[in-house]
Motif scaffolding. Structure first.
Motif, PDB file in Angstrom:
ATOM      1  N   ILE A   1       8.843   1.176  -2.911  1.00  0.00           N
ATOM      2  CA  ILE A   1       9.416   2.135  -1.694  1.00  0.00           C
ATOM      3  C   ILE A   1       9.769   1.207  -0.478  1.00  0.00           C
ATOM      4  CG2 ILE A   1       8.168   3.730   0.063  1.00  0.00           C
ATOM      5  CD1 ILE A   1       6.322   4.758  -1.913  1.00  0.00           C
ATOM      6  N   TYR A   2      11.071   1.573  -0.149  1.00  0.00           N
ATOM      7  CA  TYR A   2      11.641   1.081   1.020  1.00  0.00           C
ATOM      8  C   TYR A   2      11.682   1.801   2.307  1.00  0.00           C
ATOM      9  CZ  TYR A   2      14.087  -1.746  -2.645  1.00  0.00           C
ATOM     10  OH  TYR A   2      13.846  -2.463  -3.995  1.00  0.00           O
ATOM     11  N   LEU A   3      10.814   0.869   3.255  1.00  0.00           N
ATOM     12  CA  LEU A   3      10.400   2.034   4.522  1.00  0.00           C
ATOM     13  C   LEU A   3      11.885   2.032   5.438  1.00  0.00           C
ATOM     14  CD1 LEU A   3       7.320   0.478   5.358  1.00  0.00           C
ATOM     15  CD2 LEU A   3       7.701   2.197   3.735  1.00  0.00           C
TER      16      LEU A   3
ATOM     17  N   GLN B   1       8.947  -6.691   4.055  1.00  0.00           N
ATOM     18  CA  GLN B   1       7.933  -5.771   3.744  1.00  0.00           C
ATOM     19  C   GLN B   1       6.552  -6.531   3.069  1.00  0.00           C
ATOM     20  OE1 GLN B   1      10.198  -1.621   2.900  1.00  0.00           O
ATOM     21  NE2 GLN B   1       8.568  -1.768   1.645  1.00  0.00           N
ATOM     22  N   ASP B   2       7.111  -7.327   2.040  1.00  0.00           N
ATOM     23  CA  ASP B   2       5.966  -8.017   1.198  1.00  0.00           C
ATOM     24  C   ASP B   2       5.530  -9.282   2.190  1.00  0.00           C
ATOM     25  OD1 ASP B   2       6.011  -6.232  -0.848  1.00  0.00           O
ATOM     26  OD2 ASP B   2       7.256  -7.485  -2.041  1.00  0.00           O
ATOM     27  N   LEU B   3       6.070 -10.059   2.828  1.00  0.00           N
ATOM     28  CA  LEU B   3       6.035 -11.211   3.453  1.00  0.00           C
ATOM     29  C   LEU B   3       5.639 -11.047   4.739  1.00  0.00           C
ATOM     30  CD1 LEU B   3       8.422 -13.314   1.016  1.00  0.00           C
ATOM     31  CD2 LEU B   3       5.977 -12.873   0.733  1.00  0.00           C
TER      32      LEU B   3
ATOM     33  N   TYR C   1       1.891   7.789   1.782  1.00  0.00           N
ATOM     34  CA  TYR C   1       2.525   8.647   2.753  1.00  0.00           C
ATOM     35  C   TYR C   1       3.808   8.825   2.685  1.00  0.00           C
ATOM     36  CZ  TYR C   1      -2.177   9.416   4.347  1.00  0.00           C
ATOM     37  OH  TYR C   1      -3.506   9.926   4.468  1.00  0.00           O
ATOM     38  N   PHE C   2       4.563   8.146   1.897  1.00  0.00           N
ATOM     39  CA  PHE C   2       6.015   7.852   1.670  1.00  0.00           C
ATOM     40  C   PHE C   2       6.548   8.450   0.122  1.00  0.00           C
ATOM     41  CE2 PHE C   2       5.265   5.171   5.320  1.00  0.00           C
ATOM     42  CZ  PHE C   2       6.374   5.173   5.754  1.00  0.00           C
ATOM     43  N   ASN C   3       7.278   9.236   0.140  1.00  0.00           N
ATOM     44  CA  ASN C   3       8.343   9.604  -1.065  1.00  0.00           C
ATOM     45  C   ASN C   3       8.999   8.298  -1.550  1.00  0.00           C
ATOM     46  OD1 ASN C   3       7.364  12.321  -1.028  1.00  0.00           O
ATOM     47  ND2 ASN C   3       8.591  12.517   0.973  1.00  0.00           N
ATOM     48  N   GLU C   4       9.244   8.600  -2.910  1.00  0.00           N
ATOM     49  CA  GLU C   4      10.029   7.193  -3.277  1.00  0.00           C
ATOM     50  C   GLU C   4      11.681   7.008  -2.632  1.00  0.00           C
ATOM     51  OE1 GLU C   4      10.582   7.637  -7.633  1.00  0.00           O
ATOM     52  OE2 GLU C   4       8.606   8.244  -7.991  1.00  0.00           O
ATOM     53  N   ASP C   5      11.919   7.751  -1.900  1.00  0.00           N
ATOM     54  CA  ASP C   5      13.288   7.937  -1.180  1.00  0.00           C
ATOM     55  C   ASP C   5      12.849   7.269   0.014  1.00  0.00           C
ATOM     56  OD1 ASP C   5      12.158   9.914   0.211  1.00  0.00           O
ATOM     57  OD2 ASP C   5      14.077  11.365  -0.168  1.00  0.00           O
ATOM     58  N   GLY C   6      11.768   6.586   0.380  1.00  0.00           N
ATOM     59  CA  GLY C   6      11.333   6.123   1.576  1.00  0.00           C
ATOM     60  C   GLY C   6      11.104   7.281   2.810  1.00  0.00           C
ATOM     61  N   SER C   7      11.317   8.424   2.750  1.00  0.00           N
ATOM     62  CA  SER C   7      11.034   9.564   3.412  1.00  0.00           C
ATOM     63  C   SER C   7       9.584   9.820   3.611  1.00  0.00           C
ATOM     64  CB  SER C   7      11.603  11.051   3.449  1.00  0.00           C
ATOM     65  OG  SER C   7      11.286  11.555   2.047  1.00  0.00           O
ATOM     66  N   LEU C   8       9.236  10.292   4.878  1.00  0.00           N
ATOM     67  CA  LEU C   8       7.669  10.443   4.817  1.00  0.00           C
ATOM     68  C   LEU C   8       7.273  11.716   4.313  1.00  0.00           C
ATOM     69  CD1 LEU C   8       7.030   9.714   8.667  1.00  0.00           C
ATOM     70  CD2 LEU C   8       5.917   8.402   6.656  1.00  0.00           C
ATOM     71  N   LYS C   9       6.008  11.960   3.739  1.00  0.00           N
ATOM     72  CA  LYS C   9       5.541  13.160   2.804  1.00  0.00           C
ATOM     73  C   LYS C   9       5.375  14.173   4.066  1.00  0.00           C
ATOM     74  CE  LYS C   9       3.700  10.881  -1.257  1.00  0.00           C
ATOM     75  NZ  LYS C   9       2.559  10.656  -2.040  1.00  0.00           N
ATOM     76  N   ASP C  10       5.283  15.595   3.509  1.00  0.00           N
ATOM     77  CA  ASP C  10       4.950  16.802   4.772  1.00  0.00           C
ATOM     78  C   ASP C  10       3.503  16.489   5.224  1.00  0.00           C
ATOM     79  OD1 ASP C  10       7.449  17.683   4.372  1.00  0.00           O
ATOM     80  OD2 ASP C  10       6.789  19.104   2.872  1.00  0.00           O
ATOM     81  N   GLU C  11       2.412  15.807   4.277  1.00  0.00           N
ATOM     82  CA  GLU C  11       1.347  15.864   4.717  1.00  0.00           C
ATOM     83  C   GLU C  11       1.015  14.737   5.550  1.00  0.00           C
ATOM     84  OE1 GLU C  11       1.437  14.598   0.413  1.00  0.00           O
ATOM     85  OE2 GLU C  11       2.455  15.992   1.539  1.00  0.00           O
TER      86      GLU C  11
ATOM     87  N   VAL D   1      30.138  -2.661   6.427  1.00  0.00           N
ATOM     88  CA  VAL D   1      29.938  -1.718   5.548  1.00  0.00           C
ATOM     89  C   VAL D   1      29.930  -2.083   4.483  1.00  0.00           C
ATOM     90  CG1 VAL D   1      30.735  -0.100   7.342  1.00  0.00           C
ATOM     91  CG2 VAL D   1      32.538  -1.118   5.853  1.00  0.00           C
ATOM     92  N   ASN D   2      30.651  -3.428   4.222  1.00  0.00           N
ATOM     93  CA  ASN D   2      30.816  -3.859   2.661  1.00  0.00           C
ATOM     94  C   ASN D   2      29.403  -4.621   1.946  1.00  0.00           C
ATOM     95  OD1 ASN D   2      33.638  -3.450   2.926  1.00  0.00           O
ATOM     96  ND2 ASN D   2      33.975  -5.456   3.819  1.00  0.00           N
ATOM     97  N   ILE D   3      28.313  -4.643   2.810  1.00  0.00           N
ATOM     98  CA  ILE D   3      27.275  -4.989   2.438  1.00  0.00           C
ATOM     99  C   ILE D   3      26.711  -4.029   1.713  1.00  0.00           C
ATOM    100  CG2 ILE D   3      24.793  -5.808   2.905  1.00  0.00           C
ATOM    101  CD1 ILE D   3      25.926  -7.046   5.453  1.00  0.00           C
ATOM    102  N   LYS D   4      26.373  -4.408   0.036  1.00  0.00           N
ATOM    103  CA  LYS D   4      25.545  -3.350  -0.580  1.00  0.00           C
ATOM    104  C   LYS D   4      24.301  -2.894  -0.414  1.00  0.00           C
ATOM    105  CE  LYS D   4      28.761  -4.390  -4.601  1.00  0.00           C
ATOM    106  NZ  LYS D   4      29.025  -4.899  -6.038  1.00  0.00           N
ATOM    107  N   PRO D   5      23.826  -1.656  -0.502  1.00  0.00           N
ATOM    108  CA  PRO D   5      22.602  -1.385  -0.044  1.00  0.00           C
ATOM    109  C   PRO D   5      21.395  -2.069  -0.946  1.00  0.00           C
ATOM    110  CG  PRO D   5      23.840   0.822  -0.026  1.00  0.00           C
ATOM    111  CD  PRO D   5      24.711  -0.261  -0.804  1.00  0.00           C
ATOM    112  N   GLU D   6      21.897  -2.133  -2.435  1.00  0.00           N
ATOM    113  CA  GLU D   6      20.952  -2.794  -3.212  1.00  0.00           C
ATOM    114  C   GLU D   6      20.640  -4.395  -2.700  1.00  0.00           C
ATOM    115  OE1 GLU D   6      24.950  -2.337  -5.537  1.00  0.00           O
ATOM    116  OE2 GLU D   6      23.731  -1.323  -3.936  1.00  0.00           O
ATOM    117  N   ARG D   7      21.826  -4.928  -2.181  1.00  0.00           N
ATOM    118  CA  ARG D   7      21.802  -6.412  -1.655  1.00  0.00           C
ATOM    119  C   ARG D   7      20.608  -6.358  -0.399  1.00  0.00           C
ATOM    120  NH1 ARG D   7      22.671 -11.379  -1.897  1.00  0.00           N
ATOM    121  NH2 ARG D   7      23.418 -12.643   0.106  1.00  0.00           N
ATOM    122  N   LEU D   8      20.961  -5.412   0.471  1.00  0.00           N
ATOM    123  CA  LEU D   8      19.928  -5.335   1.407  1.00  0.00           C
ATOM    124  C   LEU D   8      18.680  -5.132   1.237  1.00  0.00           C
ATOM    125  CD1 LEU D   8      20.193  -5.646   4.810  1.00  0.00           C
ATOM    126  CD2 LEU D   8      20.636  -3.224   4.725  1.00  0.00           C
ATOM    127  N   ASN D   9      18.289  -4.469   0.191  1.00  0.00           N
ATOM    128  CA  ASN D   9      17.012  -3.890  -0.263  1.00  0.00           C
ATOM    129  C   ASN D   9      16.326  -5.210  -0.620  1.00  0.00           C
ATOM    130  OD1 ASN D   9      17.490  -1.187   0.192  1.00  0.00           O
ATOM    131  ND2 ASN D   9      17.790  -0.612  -2.004  1.00  0.00           N
TER     132      ASN D   9
END
Length: 207
Positions: free
Chosen positions: A5-7, A36-38, A55-65, A21-29
């Motif tokens: 999960i990416y916050l 996040q880990d370190l 409390y996060f969905n897999e897409d990084g959004s917060l869950k309703d609850e 804009v040329n930086i690929k999202p997967e590279r930034l991830n």
């Protein structure tokens, strides 16, 4: 294995820093995960960090609850401190953005070849010197730590909402692993009770 999960993501990142804009999202991830880990996990503490992630969905959004205090921790809020002063807290997001940015700058300057790591060369400009890269990375870490101080203050002031959070003095030094140039800001916020003598603000400095 649970999915990572990416916050934050590239869109979030661009709200704080002007990256190409040329930086690929997967590279930034890659660097978001490291931050996040370190950086974030040692800073918050493992139990608190993993509870936060539930409390996060897999897409990084917060869950309703998601409880409101967790939403405030991430996104920021206006609150009253113990003295009745209005505090405009920006949230956890900028802390993670700047820890990510520091790691991105540090690693993006290096290209790994079969014969070993080398400094990258670019067609549209000259690469920065090693000392300039170090200084730029330290500046981003300093910014991240300044935001982290505000997170700590928010957690102290609202500690009844975050029972899993335990302050550990090692958390401050653990914000970045390995040898770093550091300075200690001796500011004492004079909190009452068990943390009266706690020096909340930890910052980095450049020689």
């Amino acid at each position: 294995m649970n999915p990572m999960i990416y916050l934050i993501n590239k869109t979030t990142f661009q709200q704080y820093e002007d990256i190409t804009v040329n930086i690929k999202p997967e590279r930034l991830n890659v660097f978001i995960k490291k931050a996040q880990d370190l950086d974030l996990k040692p800073f918050l503490g493992h139990a608190f960090y993993y509870d936060f992630l539930t409390y996060f969905n897999e897409d990084g959004s917060l869950k309703d609850e998601t409880p409101q205090h967790y939403k405030n921790l991430l996104n920021g809020a206006k609150y009253l401190d113990q003295y009745g002063h209005i505090i405009l807290y920006e949230g956890l997001t900028p802390t993670l953005v700047y820890f990510t940015f520091a790691r991105f700058i540090e690693n993006d300057a290096i290209h790994y070849t079969p014969t070993g790591p080398v400094i990258k060369h670019h067609e549209n400009g000259d690469p920065l010197s090693a000392s300039a890269i170090v200084k730029l990375v330290q500046q981003q870490r300093s910014t991240a730590n300044a935001h982290a101080n505000e997170v700590e203050k928010f957690l102290w002031e609202n500690k009844e909402n975050f029972p899993l959070w335990r302050y550990n003095q090692k958390n401050n030094s653990a914000r970045q692993a390995g040898p770093r140039i550091r300075g200690i800001d001796k500011t004492d916020f004079n909190y009452p009770g068990t943390y009266n003598n706690y020096n909340l603000s930890i910052t980095e400095f450049l020689n």
